[in-house]
Design a protein around this motif. Sequence first.
Motif, PDB file in Angstrom:
ATOM      1  N   VAL A 252       0.844  -1.198   0.000  1.00  0.00           N
ATOM      2  CA  VAL A 252       0.000   0.000   0.000  1.00  0.00           C
ATOM      3  C   VAL A 252       0.883   1.254   0.000  1.00  0.00           C
ATOM      4  CG1 VAL A 252      -1.657   1.325   1.378  1.00  0.00           C
ATOM      5  CG2 VAL A 252      -1.984  -1.124   1.052  1.00  0.00           C
ATOM      6  N   ALA A 253       1.960   1.201   0.783  1.00  0.00           N
ATOM      7  CA  ALA A 253       2.852   2.368   0.850  1.00  0.00           C
ATOM      8  C   ALA A 253       3.471   2.642  -0.529  1.00  0.00           C
ATOM      9  CB  ALA A 253       3.948   2.133   1.888  1.00  0.00           C
ATOM     10  N   MET A 254       3.856   1.590  -1.229  1.00  0.00           N
ATOM     11  CA  MET A 254       4.438   1.759  -2.577  1.00  0.00           C
ATOM     12  C   MET A 254       3.416   2.326  -3.546  1.00  0.00           C
ATOM     13  SD  MET A 254       7.599   1.181  -3.041  1.00  0.00           S
ATOM     14  CE  MET A 254       7.590   1.114  -4.829  1.00  0.00           C
ATOM     15  N   ASN A 255       2.167   1.926  -3.363  1.00  0.00           N
ATOM     16  CA  ASN A 255       1.112   2.432  -4.250  1.00  0.00           C
ATOM     17  C   ASN A 255       0.904   3.936  -4.028  1.00  0.00           C
ATOM     18  OD1 ASN A 255      -0.775   1.631  -6.320  1.00  0.00           O
ATOM     19  ND2 ASN A 255      -2.403   2.071  -4.861  1.00  0.00           N
ATOM     20  N   GLU A 256       0.984   4.345  -2.762  1.00  0.00           N
ATOM     21  CA  GLU A 256       0.877   5.783  -2.459  1.00  0.00           C
ATOM     22  C   GLU A 256       2.063   6.524  -3.065  1.00  0.00           C
ATOM     23  OE1 GLU A 256      -1.834   7.115  -1.008  1.00  0.00           O
ATOM     24  OE2 GLU A 256      -2.566   5.049  -1.099  1.00  0.00           O
ATOM     25  N   TYR A 257       3.232   5.908  -2.955  1.00  0.00           N
ATOM     26  CA  TYR A 257       4.453   6.512  -3.506  1.00  0.00           C
ATOM     27  C   TYR A 257       4.319   6.714  -5.014  1.00  0.00           C
ATOM     28  CZ  TYR A 257       9.234   6.332  -5.425  1.00  0.00           C
ATOM     29  OH  TYR A 257      10.376   6.563  -6.142  1.00  0.00           O
ATOM     30  N   GLN A 258       3.751   5.694  -5.694  1.00  0.00           N
ATOM     31  CA  GLN A 258       3.621   5.781  -7.154  1.00  0.00           C
ATOM     32  C   GLN A 258       2.729   6.961  -7.546  1.00  0.00           C
ATOM     33  OE1 GLN A 258       5.486   4.193  -9.055  1.00  0.00           O
ATOM     34  NE2 GLN A 258       4.547   3.749 -11.040  1.00  0.00           N
ATOM     35  N   LYS A 259       1.652   7.168  -6.790  1.00  0.00           N
ATOM     36  CA  LYS A 259       0.745   8.277  -7.107  1.00  0.00           C
ATOM     37  C   LYS A 259       1.428   9.619  -6.834  1.00  0.00           C
ATOM     38  CE  LYS A 259      -2.581   6.178  -4.617  1.00  0.00           C
ATOM     39  NZ  LYS A 259      -3.840   5.932  -3.910  1.00  0.00           N
ATOM     40  N   SER A 260       2.120   9.711  -5.696  1.00  0.00           N
ATOM     41  CA  SER A 260       2.727  11.007  -5.376  1.00  0.00           C
ATOM     42  C   SER A 260       3.934  11.277  -6.276  1.00  0.00           C
ATOM     43  CB  SER A 260       3.094  11.112  -3.898  1.00  0.00           C
ATOM     44  OG  SER A 260       3.979  10.088  -3.563  1.00  0.00           O
ATOM     45  N   ARG A 261       4.597  10.204  -6.681  1.00  0.00           N
ATOM     46  CA  ARG A 261       5.716  10.347  -7.626  1.00  0.00           C
ATOM     47  C   ARG A 261       5.216  10.949  -8.942  1.00  0.00           C
ATOM     48  NH1 ARG A 261       8.965   7.349 -11.013  1.00  0.00           N
ATOM     49  NH2 ARG A 261       7.481   5.694 -11.460  1.00  0.00           N
ATOM     50  N   PHE A 262       4.029  10.511  -9.361  1.00  0.00           N
ATOM     51  CA  PHE A 262       3.448  11.012 -10.608  1.00  0.00           C
ATOM     52  C   PHE A 262       3.157  12.518 -10.483  1.00  0.00           C
ATOM     53  CE2 PHE A 262      -0.012  11.902 -13.557  1.00  0.00           C
ATOM     54  CZ  PHE A 262       0.399  11.258 -14.713  1.00  0.00           C
ATOM     55  N   VAL A 263       2.544  12.889  -9.357  1.00  0.00           N
ATOM     56  CA  VAL A 263       2.221  14.310  -9.161  1.00  0.00           C
ATOM     57  C   VAL A 263       3.510  15.139  -9.129  1.00  0.00           C
ATOM     58  CG1 VAL A 263       1.215  16.014  -7.564  1.00  0.00           C
ATOM     59  CG2 VAL A 263       0.069  13.820  -7.936  1.00  0.00           C
ATOM     60  N   ARG A 264       4.513  14.606  -8.426  1.00  0.00           N
ATOM     61  CA  ARG A 264       5.791  15.338  -8.342  1.00  0.00           C
ATOM     62  C   ARG A 264       6.385  15.538  -9.725  1.00  0.00           C
ATOM     63  NH1 ARG A 264       7.024  12.528  -3.720  1.00  0.00           N
ATOM     64  NH2 ARG A 264       8.411  11.099  -4.815  1.00  0.00           N
ATOM     65  N   ARG A 265       6.261  14.491 -10.568  1.00  0.00           N
ATOM     66  CA  ARG A 265       6.809  14.566 -11.920  1.00  0.00           C
ATOM     67  C   ARG A 265       6.098  15.669 -12.718  1.00  0.00           C
ATOM     68  NH1 ARG A 265      11.181  12.804 -14.689  1.00  0.00           N
ATOM     69  NH2 ARG A 265      10.979  10.749 -13.734  1.00  0.00           N
ATOM     70  N   VAL A 266       4.784  15.737 -12.572  1.00  0.00           N
ATOM     71  CA  VAL A 266       4.025  16.772 -13.296  1.00  0.00           C
ATOM     72  C   VAL A 266       4.510  18.153 -12.866  1.00  0.00           C
ATOM     73  CG1 VAL A 266       1.719  17.776 -13.660  1.00  0.00           C
ATOM     74  CG2 VAL A 266       1.970  15.286 -13.511  1.00  0.00           C
ATOM     75  N   VAL A 267       4.566  18.346 -11.558  1.00  0.00           N
ATOM     76  CA  VAL A 267       4.918  19.679 -11.051  1.00  0.00           C
ATOM     77  C   VAL A 267       6.357  20.038 -11.420  1.00  0.00           C
ATOM     78  CG1 VAL A 267       5.159  21.095  -8.965  1.00  0.00           C
ATOM     79  CG2 VAL A 267       3.223  19.506  -9.182  1.00  0.00           C
ATOM     80  N   SER A 268       7.283  19.079 -11.206  1.00  0.00           N
ATOM     81  CA  SER A 268       8.686  19.435 -11.474  1.00  0.00           C
ATOM     82  C   SER A 268       8.923  19.660 -12.962  1.00  0.00           C
ATOM     83  CB  SER A 268       9.644  18.384 -10.900  1.00  0.00           C
ATOM     84  OG  SER A 268       9.451  17.160 -11.592  1.00  0.00           O
ATOM     85  N   SER A 269       8.247  18.892 -13.818  1.00  0.00           N
ATOM     86  CA  SER A 269       8.438  19.092 -15.266  1.00  0.00           C
ATOM     87  C   SER A 269       7.946  20.464 -15.692  1.00  0.00           C
ATOM     88  CB  SER A 269       7.668  18.046 -16.078  1.00  0.00           C
ATOM     89  OG  SER A 269       8.029  16.759 -15.700  1.00  0.00           O
ATOM     90  N   MET A 270       6.850  20.892 -15.054  1.00  0.00           N
ATOM     91  CA  MET A 270       6.281  22.181 -15.460  1.00  0.00           C
ATOM     92  C   MET A 270       6.938  23.305 -14.666  1.00  0.00           C
ATOM     93  SD  MET A 270       2.456  20.742 -16.071  1.00  0.00           S
ATOM     94  CE  MET A 270       1.597  22.242 -16.384  1.00  0.00           C
ATOM     95  N   PHE A 271       8.249  23.229 -14.589  1.00  0.00           N
ATOM     96  CA  PHE A 271       9.087  24.285 -14.006  1.00  0.00           C
ATOM     97  C   PHE A 271       8.812  24.525 -12.525  1.00  0.00           C
ATOM     98  CE2 PHE A 271       7.881  25.061 -18.443  1.00  0.00           C
ATOM     99  CZ  PHE A 271       9.066  24.626 -19.029  1.00  0.00           C
ATOM    100  N   GLY A 272       8.470  23.447 -11.829  1.00  0.00           N
ATOM    101  CA  GLY A 272       8.363  23.522 -10.375  1.00  0.00           C
ATOM    102  C   GLY A 272       7.067  24.094  -9.846  1.00  0.00           C
ATOM    103  N   THR A 273       6.171  24.519 -10.737  1.00  0.00           N
ATOM    104  CA  THR A 273       4.889  25.022 -10.212  1.00  0.00           C
ATOM    105  C   THR A 273       3.769  24.851 -11.244  1.00  0.00           C
ATOM    106  OG1 THR A 273       3.670  26.917  -9.343  1.00  0.00           O
ATOM    107  CG2 THR A 273       5.415  27.414 -10.927  1.00  0.00           C
ATOM    108  N   VAL A 274       2.612  24.493 -10.702  1.00  0.00           N
ATOM    109  CA  VAL A 274       1.435  24.432 -11.574  1.00  0.00           C
ATOM    110  C   VAL A 274       0.409  25.474 -11.114  1.00  0.00           C
ATOM    111  CG1 VAL A 274       1.659  22.037 -12.364  1.00  0.00           C
ATOM    112  CG2 VAL A 274       0.510  22.499 -10.185  1.00  0.00           C
TER     113      VAL A 274
END
Length: 461
Positions: free
Chosen positions: A312-334
Amino acid sequence: MVKKICCIGAGYVGGPAMAVMALKCPSIEVAVVDVSRPRIDAWNSDRLPVHEPGLDAVVRACRGRNLSFSSDVDRHVADADIVFVSVNTPTKSRGLGAGLAADLAYWESAARMVAAASRSATTTGKSKIIVEKSSVPVRTAEAMERILLAHGGGEGDDAAFHVVSNPEFFSEGTAMRDLLCPDRVLIGGRDRDAVRALVDVYAHWVPEDKIVTTTSLCSAELSKLAANAFLAQRVTSANAISALCEAVGADVSDVSRAVGMDHRVGGGVGGAFLNAGVGFGGPGFHRDVLRLAYACDCNGLPEAAEYWRQVVAMNEYQKSRFVRRVVSSMFGTVAGKKVAVLGFAFKKGVADTRDSPAIDVCRGLVGDRAHVSVYDPAVSEKQILRDTAAKVCVARDAYEAAEGAHGLCVLTEWDEFRTLDYQRIFDGMQRPAFVFDGRNVVDVGKLREIGFVVYSVGKPL
Ligand code: UGA
């Protein structure tokens, strides 16, 4: 000979399972009962309360013949040779085991109702078979036996009731197919005649070598939790590998295919339940992994509990990793940027959003102050707004969702997202235009050619 079957609980499991049983056993009368009048009315109408491909046709063929839906619970329970119990077992929201253990209040009242309604059976000397069908924690059947016994159910060969566990394994969206051609039917129980009676019912359409019996109730109960936990763990293993793939420039689809081609892992067909993505969702996986962990904890096995909790912890990590990727790719802020979300259901082919990873991803993006616009071909606007506390907008199609957006996230693997006019989408988006594919459905090469910056889970950047 079994002549009458009754199922307490006209929900997602009981309805389809009994419809198939009625279809395949024309000599048996099947009654599905529920205390909720509106639910029963819906089953008796043209708009069934459960949507599964093929279900309407089966209900239409059997209703009025040997399948009925009724709120007269007592009468049908009293008449039946076999009583399936398929009531809701939500996870406890408070008290001991909150968030982990099952709330068995409905189960307990069903057991008491069976005991009360069956008084007449105890006097006629004919024993009733009580079948545990809901997903339940290990040893629930024993508790059921104790309640029945306490109501004068007798013991051993003279018992008025025999409890049998017969967990359900069908998946949402493919319920009818899974019920008609199951991989296996599992029946556990101490009383040989009771188990045999249920085997005979299933043998009307399931080959006997696919009917597995156990003499232990809790082996059957545990098998249900373990099956979901194994599947969840498998998806999670692929997701854990996806993170490493991104780091080293490997492609998780290739890795999953190669691993799954080993017949010991994927039956030689590759990929099955090894598709990496934004994380698993749905009502079963999270619930059963945590129930398994809780059972380990309660039995003094903290290390085994921790192993399952890690899924379950890894599944949470996968979701938050995805969000982090979106934000960091878009120059650190959405903040203030429009982000389109395509897909909100927990998987394609269903309108169900329970535990959908899209909920957490939207929450993460909104938390970073993005303007999120969601489109899903099956989920209603009302449901999306309820799940997101009305913090997103809902679009009528993918093009409207993406209009003016800086980024686009694919969160459910709907087939229509493979064939969208991505050039049109690109033309309507801000520059640079980002695509974050959480389900590996888009053609990365083609999108990059159009000009998108593409991130796909577990794929080289
Ligand atoms: C699951 C089990 O597959 C059924 O056997 C079980 O009866 C049911 O739970 C239950 O106990 O309720 P279901 O929840 O309908 O069925 O959905 P699955 O098809 O198993 O998918 C679950 C999640 O895993 C979805 O979010 C799906 O997108 C994800 N998944 C699945 C992946 O991310 N990768 C995969 O390779 C497969």
